[in-house]
Design a protein around this motif. Sequence first.
Motif, PDB file in Angstrom:
ATOM      1  N   LEU A  60     -22.554   3.540   2.063  1.00 32.85           N
ATOM      2  CA  LEU A  60     -21.707   3.970   0.598  1.00 32.85           C
ATOM      3  C   LEU A  60     -22.384   4.870   0.122  1.00 32.85           C
ATOM      4  O   LEU A  60     -21.949   6.091  -0.337  1.00 32.85           O
ATOM      5  N   ARG A  61     -23.899   4.901  -0.140  1.00 33.73           N
ATOM      6  CA  ARG A  61     -24.597   5.582  -0.559  1.00 33.73           C
ATOM      7  C   ARG A  61     -24.841   7.359   0.138  1.00 33.73           C
ATOM      8  O   ARG A  61     -24.743   7.960  -0.622  1.00 33.73           O
ATOM      9  N   LEU A  62     -24.728   6.982   1.345  1.00 37.48           N
ATOM     10  CA  LEU A  62     -24.762   8.320   2.159  1.00 37.48           C
ATOM     11  C   LEU A  62     -23.704   9.124   2.088  1.00 37.48           C
ATOM     12  O   LEU A  62     -23.767  10.442   1.886  1.00 37.48           O
ATOM     13  N   LEU A  63     -22.302   8.340   1.643  1.00 37.77           N
ATOM     14  CA  LEU A  63     -21.367   9.095   1.615  1.00 37.77           C
ATOM     15  C   LEU A  63     -20.900   9.457   0.141  1.00 37.77           C
ATOM     16  O   LEU A  63     -19.769   9.873  -0.244  1.00 37.77           O
ATOM     17  N   GLY A  64     -21.749   8.966  -0.702  1.00 36.12           N
ATOM     18  CA  GLY A  64     -21.460   9.142  -2.171  1.00 36.12           C
ATOM     19  C   GLY A  64     -20.334   8.413  -2.828  1.00 36.12           C
ATOM     20  O   GLY A  64     -19.823   8.947  -3.844  1.00 36.12           O
ATOM     21  N   MET A  65     -20.263   7.175  -2.405  1.00 43.94           N
ATOM     22  CA  MET A  65     -19.324   6.234  -2.875  1.00 43.94           C
ATOM     23  C   MET A  65     -19.806   5.135  -3.720  1.00 43.94           C
ATOM     24  O   MET A  65     -21.169   5.023  -3.482  1.00 43.94           O
ATOM     25  N   PRO A  66     -19.343   4.491  -4.502  1.00 43.61           N
ATOM     26  CA  PRO A  66     -19.747   3.458  -5.376  1.00 43.61           C
ATOM     27  C   PRO A  66     -20.336   2.279  -4.426  1.00 43.61           C
ATOM     28  O   PRO A  66     -19.618   1.550  -3.787  1.00 43.61           O
ATOM     29  N   ASP A  67     -21.564   2.112  -4.432  1.00 47.39           N
ATOM     30  CA  ASP A  67     -22.346   1.027  -3.429  1.00 47.39           C
ATOM     31  C   ASP A  67     -22.147  -0.385  -4.223  1.00 47.39           C
ATOM     32  O   ASP A  67     -22.473  -1.437  -3.592  1.00 47.39           O
ATOM     33  N   TRP A  68     -21.605  -0.430  -5.292  1.00 46.18           N
ATOM     34  CA  TRP A  68     -21.656  -1.939  -6.014  1.00 46.18           C
ATOM     35  C   TRP A  68     -20.521  -2.617  -5.476  1.00 46.18           C
ATOM     36  O   TRP A  68     -20.346  -3.876  -5.455  1.00 46.18           O
ATOM     37  N   LEU A  69     -19.632  -1.720  -4.443  1.00 44.50           N
ATOM     38  CA  LEU A  69     -18.469  -2.599  -3.721  1.00 44.50           C
ATOM     39  C   LEU A  69     -19.355  -3.763  -2.822  1.00 44.50           C
ATOM     40  O   LEU A  69     -18.586  -4.896  -2.640  1.00 44.50           O
ATOM     41  N   VAL A  70     -20.458  -3.769  -2.594  1.00 42.37           N
ATOM     42  CA  VAL A  70     -21.277  -4.967  -1.669  1.00 42.37           C
ATOM     43  C   VAL A  70     -21.474  -6.084  -2.287  1.00 42.37           C
ATOM     44  O   VAL A  70     -21.710  -7.219  -1.861  1.00 42.37           O
ATOM     45  N   ALA A  71     -21.328  -6.102  -3.824  1.00 45.68           N
ATOM     46  CA  ALA A  71     -21.361  -7.157  -4.654  1.00 45.68           C
ATOM     47  C   ALA A  71     -19.979  -7.807  -5.057  1.00 45.68           C
ATOM     48  O   ALA A  71     -20.018  -8.608  -6.056  1.00 45.68           O
ATOM     49  N   ALA A  72     -19.008  -7.385  -4.312  1.00 45.27           N
ATOM     50  CA  ALA A  72     -17.674  -7.562  -4.838  1.00 45.27           C
ATOM     51  C   ALA A  72     -17.392  -9.232  -4.875  1.00 45.27           C
ATOM     52  O   ALA A  72     -16.299  -9.781  -5.390  1.00 45.27           O
ATOM     53  N   GLY A  73     -18.132  -9.876  -3.995  1.00 42.94           N
ATOM     54  CA  GLY A  73     -18.045 -11.350  -3.824  1.00 42.94           C
ATOM     55  C   GLY A  73     -18.426 -11.993  -5.061  1.00 42.94           C
ATOM     56  O   GLY A  73     -18.013 -13.008  -5.387  1.00 42.94           O
ATOM     57  N   ALA A  74     -18.787 -11.028  -6.137  1.00 43.47           N
ATOM     58  CA  ALA A  74     -19.261 -11.979  -7.452  1.00 43.47           C
ATOM     59  C   ALA A  74     -17.940 -12.089  -8.329  1.00 43.47           C
ATOM     60  O   ALA A  74     -17.837 -12.857  -9.324  1.00 43.47           O
ATOM     61  N   LEU A  75     -16.907 -11.524  -7.890  1.00 44.42           N
ATOM     62  CA  LEU A  75     -15.689 -11.594  -8.772  1.00 44.42           C
ATOM     63  C   LEU A  75     -15.087 -12.920  -8.602  1.00 44.42           C
ATOM     64  O   LEU A  75     -15.138 -13.795  -7.633  1.00 44.42           O
ATOM     65  N   PRO A  76     -14.643 -13.592  -9.840  1.00 49.63           N
ATOM     66  CA  PRO A  76     -13.949 -12.817 -10.811  1.00 49.63           C
ATOM     67  C   PRO A  76     -14.841 -12.600 -12.057  1.00 49.63           C
ATOM     68  O   PRO A  76     -14.689 -12.198 -12.990  1.00 49.63           O
ATOM     69  N   HIS A  77     -16.355 -12.760 -11.844  1.00 52.14           N
ATOM     70  CA  HIS A  77     -17.130 -12.487 -12.771  1.00 52.14           C
ATOM     71  C   HIS A  77     -17.759 -11.066 -12.728  1.00 52.14           C
ATOM     72  O   HIS A  77     -17.379 -10.350 -11.678  1.00 52.14           O
ATOM     73  N   ASP A  78     -18.549 -10.662 -13.537  1.00 47.77           N
ATOM     74  CA  ASP A  78     -18.810  -9.271 -13.602  1.00 47.77           C
ATOM     75  C   ASP A  78     -19.709  -8.798 -12.302  1.00 47.77           C
ATOM     76  O   ASP A  78     -20.204  -9.867 -11.553  1.00 47.77           O
ATOM     77  N   ILE A  79     -19.414  -7.651 -11.664  1.00 45.10           N
ATOM     78  CA  ILE A  79     -20.139  -7.385 -10.623  1.00 45.10           C
ATOM     79  C   ILE A  79     -21.628  -6.667 -10.899  1.00 45.10           C
ATOM     80  O   ILE A  79     -21.693  -6.029 -11.799  1.00 45.10           O
ATOM     81  N   PRO A  80     -22.429  -7.176 -10.101  1.00 42.07           N
ATOM     82  CA  PRO A  80     -23.851  -6.645 -10.630  1.00 42.07           C
ATOM     83  C   PRO A  80     -24.073  -5.170 -10.166  1.00 42.07           C
ATOM     84  O   PRO A  80     -23.392  -4.771  -9.310  1.00 42.07           O
ATOM     85  N   THR A  81     -24.443  -4.600 -10.906  1.00 43.26           N
ATOM     86  CA  THR A  81     -24.592  -2.968 -10.934  1.00 43.26           C
ATOM     87  C   THR A  81     -23.405  -2.219 -11.022  1.00 43.26           C
ATOM     88  O   THR A  81     -23.383  -1.147 -10.725  1.00 43.26           O
ATOM     89  N   GLY A  82     -22.277  -2.919 -11.192  1.00 44.22           N
ATOM     90  CA  GLY A  82     -20.723  -2.160 -11.127  1.00 44.22           C
ATOM     91  C   GLY A  82     -20.222  -2.518 -12.383  1.00 44.22           C
ATOM     92  O   GLY A  82     -20.714  -2.935 -13.455  1.00 44.22           O
ATOM     93  N   PRO A  83     -18.787  -2.336 -12.377  1.00 39.78           N
ATOM     94  CA  PRO A  83     -17.970  -2.563 -13.702  1.00 39.78           C
ATOM     95  C   PRO A  83     -17.869  -4.055 -14.075  1.00 39.78           C
ATOM     96  O   PRO A  83     -18.095  -4.832 -13.120  1.00 39.78           O
ATOM     97  N   ARG A  84     -17.729  -4.214 -15.354  1.00 35.64           N
ATOM     98  CA  ARG A  84     -17.546  -5.618 -15.746  1.00 35.64           C
ATOM     99  C   ARG A  84     -16.275  -5.894 -15.296  1.00 35.64           C
ATOM    100  O   ARG A  84     -15.280  -5.344 -15.263  1.00 35.64           O
ATOM    101  N   ALA A  85     -16.087  -7.221 -15.413  1.00 36.67           N
ATOM    102  CA  ALA A  85     -14.539  -7.867 -14.862  1.00 36.67           C
ATOM    103  C   ALA A  85     -13.557  -7.452 -15.998  1.00 36.67           C
ATOM    104  O   ALA A  85     -12.396  -7.227 -15.585  1.00 36.67           O
ATOM    105  N   SER A  86     -14.006  -7.200 -17.180  1.00 37.94           N
ATOM    106  CA  SER A  86     -12.823  -6.904 -18.210  1.00 37.94           C
ATOM    107  C   SER A  86     -12.449  -5.468 -17.975  1.00 37.94           C
ATOM    108  O   SER A  86     -11.483  -5.176 -18.441  1.00 37.94           O
ATOM    109  N   GLU A  87     -13.203  -4.756 -17.274  1.00 43.47           N
ATOM    110  CA  GLU A  87     -12.898  -3.245 -17.009  1.00 43.47           C
ATOM    111  C   GLU A  87     -12.034  -3.078 -15.788  1.00 43.47           C
ATOM    112  O   GLU A  87     -11.229  -1.818 -15.626  1.00 43.47           O
TER     113      GLU A  87
END
Length: 256
Positions: free
Chosen positions: A179-206
């Motif tokens: 993801l970093r190499l291709l310029g994509m949002p790398d916070w996707l790897v923390a998606a398992g945190a949902l429905p809570h806020d994603i570490p380094t990514g958007p807040r769940a409320s967003e």
Amino acid sequence: MAIPPLGVPGDPDGEPAGDSYGGVLIASGDEALAAVLEVLRGIRFSGWVAPAQGGWLVVLGDPGAGVVASDRRGIIEVGELLAGRMPEASAFAVRVRRDRQLSIVAWQAGEERGRYCSDPSQEPGAEDDVLGEPVGAYSAADFAELAARPDAAEELTEMLEEELDPDSVFESERLRGILRLLGMPDWLVAAGALPHDIPTGPRASELTRLRAGATSGPGILRSAFVRGLRRRRTPAPTIADPPRNGGMDGLEPWMF
């Protein structure tokens, strides 16, 4: 690549521990959000849609790597449908299964351009003779081109070809590097945190949350029933006809 803690126990059903998640990345801004939501509502999608970041709109499936929409669609099938409805945009579907398998599929103008799986033997129900080797690393050049990072093709190929030791390196680490190499949002790897806020990514409320295609109260009630059904199903494997062991196993002595 970072090495996760060793000795993490498996879950109660005997499967190895590790995160499972999946997402679709669409090369577009927030102007495509309405069109994406319309498609997702139509297939009773369960998951979240994140606001565009760096030119990529992200759709996250729930649950993890399983069935997330009608007609037994997993996140890869959802990506294919979205790519067909948005022919002007490039689209990628990524899926991690228990951190032992990474799948990537890409489309442009509604046509599939590349398909990769790090280990087809990790598919649910895979037969014993399916090889546990990366398939589709040759798609790296197409992946890099569709992400507007053509110069990254050689390094991406090396990443996709590498056979990781599942006891010391998780597939999420490989995906983060991609993801970093291709310029994509790398916070996707923390998606398992949902429905809570994603570490380094958007807040769940967003995020815009869809439960079986709905965002309101009735969707919550319907989602509980639908989710129960989907959890007992698995989407189609990434590689329909994976390479198999072509050795001498299974041959009887009288055949020689």
